[in-house]
Write an enzyme that holds these catalytic residues in place. Structure first.
Site, mmCIF file in Angstrom:
data_model
loop_
_atom_site.group_PDB
_atom_site.id
_atom_site.type_symbol
_atom_site.label_atom_id
_atom_site.label_comp_id
_atom_site.label_asym_id
_atom_site.label_seq_id
_atom_site.Cartn_x
_atom_site.Cartn_y
_atom_site.Cartn_z
ATOM 1 C CB ILE A 1 4.790 -1.567 -5.284
ATOM 2 C CG1 ILE A 1 5.227 -2.373 -4.050
ATOM 3 C CG2 ILE A 1 4.521 -0.119 -4.944
ATOM 4 C CD1 ILE A 1 6.532 -1.880 -3.454
ATOM 5 C CB SER A 2 0.417 -5.276 -3.998
ATOM 6 O OG SER A 2 0.300 -5.845 -5.271
ATOM 7 C CD GLN A 3 -4.553 -2.458 0.593
ATOM 8 O OE1 GLN A 3 -5.057 -3.234 -0.224
ATOM 9 N NE2 GLN A 3 -5.253 -1.872 1.531
#
Length: 237
Positions: free
Chosen positions: A69-71
């Site tokens: 899950i991206s930054q």
């Protein structure tokens, strides 16, 4: 759409507001609709319980099947670069956890999301149903080929790194469509914005370096390519 979590008691509300102020606004994210969505959508609902204490930190987090899950910053930056409007139809390539999908659902009319890993898609579908995302259609398939059935799309957001912009995504874009995509190999990627002009020509803008999981598909990386084995982070450098 009606969001089921709105108005509910949320122990992460303060952490989410701090995330928006310290990680997004402080780095120059200014789109008020992006900031509103980021402060509203419960990112912790998409994170494994073992990592929930790190949900609103300035980093990507691992999810199932070796994905991430991206930054928060890179998600917000991609949404801002997409210049989203309420009446738009958006194709998302790479559903992943479903976090960006839910953010999009709060900002546009319809979201069409494609995910190549069936188990990730099933989990994301359950989460989005529980959270009341009624304007999202999802399918299991090769994201590099887009989703022809519902084209054209006003915007295309690609949540995985490709060696180039897949031809199908260009073909399925509307007359004034826009594509946000990380492009490059395992050692060097940049966020790129491709905009279609009134005559059908495309212009490209290159933005900051980033690191994403690879886009694997017919018009992207093949499963046997070295780049397809790299584990990206969905983060800005």
């Amino acid at each position: 759409m009606t969001a089921l979590w709105r108005g509910a008691s949320d122990p992460f509300a303060t952490a989410r507001r701090r995330m928006v102020e310290e990680q997004l606004v402080a780095r120059g994210v200014r789109d008020p609709r992006v900031l509103e969505a980021m402060v509203s959508v419960p990112r912790h609902s998409f994170v494994d319980p073992a990592f929930q204490h790190r949900t609103y930190g300035d980093h990507a987090l691992p999810t199932a099947e070796g994905q991430t899950i991206s930054q928060p910053y890179i998600v917000a930056r991609m949404l801002e670069l997409a210049a989203l409007e309420p009446q738009q139809r958006v194709l998302e390539v790479g559903t992943g956890s479903g976090y960006q999908t839910l953010l999009l659902s709060q900002m546009v009319e319809r979201v069409f999301s494609v995910e190549r890993v069936a188990s990730l898609l099933r989990t994301a579908q359950r989460r989005l149903e529980q959270l009341g995302a009624s304007n999202v259609a999802m399918r299991h398939g090769d994201g590099s080929l887009g989703w022809q059935e519902f084209a054209p799309y006003d915007r295309v957001l690609v949540a995985a790194a490709a060696p180039r912009v897949p031809e199908a995504l260009m073909e399925q874009s509307s007359d004034r469509g826009l594509i946000v995509i990380p492009v490059g190999g395992p050692d060097s990627q940049h966020l790129e914005v491709w905009t279609r002009g009134p005559g059908g020509e495309w212009t490209q803008q290159r933005h900051r370096e980033c690191r994403f999981v690879p886009l694997v598909g017919q018009d992207a990386w093949s499963p046997g390519d070295p780049a397809s084995e790299e584990s990206g982070r969905g983060s800005a450098w």
